[in-house]
Write a protein that holds these residues in place. Structure first.
Motif, short mmCIF file in Angstrom:
data_model
loop_
_atom_site.label_atom_id
_atom_site.label_comp_id
_atom_site.label_asym_id
_atom_site.label_seq_id
_atom_site.Cartn_x
_atom_site.Cartn_y
_atom_site.Cartn_z
N ASP A 87 -76.69 -9.23 56.40
CA ASP A 87 -76.10 -10.52 56.79
C ASP A 87 -75.26 -11.22 55.72
O ASP A 87 -75.21 -12.47 55.68
CB ASP A 87 -77.20 -11.46 57.31
N GLU A 132 -78.98 -19.14 55.37
CA GLU A 132 -78.95 -17.96 54.50
C GLU A 132 -78.04 -18.21 53.29
O GLU A 132 -76.85 -18.50 53.45
CB GLU A 132 -78.53 -16.73 55.29
N CYS A 169 -81.07 -13.49 53.48
CA CYS A 169 -81.56 -12.87 54.71
C CYS A 169 -82.77 -12.02 54.34
O CYS A 169 -83.84 -12.18 54.90
CB CYS A 169 -80.48 -12.03 55.35
N HIS A 185 -77.49 -17.52 61.68
CA HIS A 185 -77.58 -16.52 62.74
C HIS A 185 -76.86 -16.99 64.00
O HIS A 185 -76.41 -16.18 64.81
CB HIS A 185 -79.03 -16.15 63.05
MN MN Z 1 -80.37 -12.62 58.65
#
Ligand code: MN
Ligand code: PEP
Length: 337
Positions: free
Chosen positions: A309, A298, A102, A272
């Motif tokens: 994240d 990610e 991220c 996300h």
């Molecule tokens: Mn992110």
């Protein structure tokens, strides 16, 4: 565009409106019914404000026949757009596999993740240097130092770099240092930023806004394209719905819908979209199956201690397994990894 007049409007009023519309460069074809008159507008209606017509007290309703986006519209550009980024492409037969953390946290971290994802088949590196965080107290990214570290990771692995811009002030730096400029969901309707990015020739990865409709998203692409930069890649990253179990709701139908409406490449961000690392794999598979041109995922060396994240980040070994799962699906839909 079609304008439906109110019942019983006089010929004089119809002529007045027709003249005003003709002055705006379109041809007006009236159809007289027994009760109502309809005006069919032919020509370039993109410069005519629908609300301006609707504000006329003699008008019942105004309807668009064509979509309001032109440059992004497949009708005027039937073949798929393929965007060349160095020796990689986005939108061609080969899927664009963008992977990375991220946010950039350190030289060791970004270079390690870059090497790991490259070894497993990624062809782009992601990593945020400027982070749009909900809380001003949360980690905001390493900023310019983060960009430098991304450049080091690119130098070491050869992977082109995708990173998010937050402010028009940084455009010059990004144009110099970055391969693909990401516009995040929160900035999808930052029209000044979009217009400025439209003056560059850098590929722009335009994420779908948190609550944006497909048409609003394409209109944002139109802002960039109409300012002179047609190298736009769309990214579906989930939208806000009533569901709270997942971070967002991945709108998979947006992929074939965009393919029908537009010639621009469209990729999916299952990280996300779901906010849960174990949902990334199944939704990545689904995204490839419905025709996405690539994935942005990610990947973190140590998700449990990530600065941002971690809950939705997968480890490099999981990324490797995912790539293997995607291979037969890609092949089944005529794509390659
Ligand atoms: Mn992110
Ligand atoms: C990101 O890619 O790190 C990000 C912040 O994504 P989004 O704009 O989709 O929330």
């Amino acid at each position: 565009m079609v304008v439906i007049m109110k019942q019983g409007v006089s010929q004089e009023e119809i002529d007045k409106l027709s003249a005003a519309l003709t002055e705006k460069g379109v041809q007006v074809n009236p159809v007289y019914g027994t009760d109502v008159t309809i005006l069919g507008l032919v020509g370039d209606t993109s410069q005519i404000d629908q609300d301006w017509i609707a504000a006329n007290r003699n008008v019942e309703r105004v309807m668009h026949v064509n979509e309001p986006f032109k440059k992004a519209n497949r009708k005027f550009h039937p073949e798929d757009t393929v965007i060349q980024v160095g020796d990689q492409t986005i939108g061609g037969k080969r899927l664009a596999m963008i992977a990375g953390p991220c946010s950039v946290e350190s030289r060791e971290q970004i270079c390690y993740v870059a090497r790991e994802v490259k070894a497993r088949g990624a062809n782009f590196l992601r990593g945020g240097a400027f982070k749009p965080r909900t809380s001003p107290y949360a980690f905001q990214g390493l900023k310019y130092e983060g960009l430098e570290l991304l450049m080091e990771a690119r130098k070491e692995t050869g992977l082109p770099v995708v990173t998010e811009i937050m402010s028009p002030y940084d455009i010059e730096t990004f144009v110099e240092e970055v391969d693909v400029i990401q516009v995040g969901a929160r900035n999808m309707q930052n029209f000044e930023l979009l217009k400025e990015l439209g003056k560059t020739q850098k590929p722009i990865l335009l994420k779908r806004g948190l609550s944006a409709t497909i048409e609003e998203w394409l209109m944002s692409a139109e802002y960039i394209m109409s300012s002179g930069n047609e190298r736009v890649i769309l990214c579906e990253r989930g939208i806000r719905t009533f569901e709270t179990y997942t971070r967002n709701t991945l709108d998979l139908s947006a992929i074939p819908a965009i393919k029908k409406l537009s010639h621009l490449p469209v990729i999916v961000d299952p990280s996300h979209a779901t906010g849960k690392w174990w949902l990334v794999e199944p939704l990545a598979r689904a995204a490839v199956a419905v025709g996405a041109d690539g994935l942005i995922i990610e990947v973190h060396n140590d998700p449990a201690n990530a600065l941002c994240d971690g809950q939705q980040s997968i480890k490099p070994c999981v990324y490797g397994e995912l790539m293997e799962q995607l291979r037969p699906i890609a092949q089944a839909v005529g794509r390659e990894l």
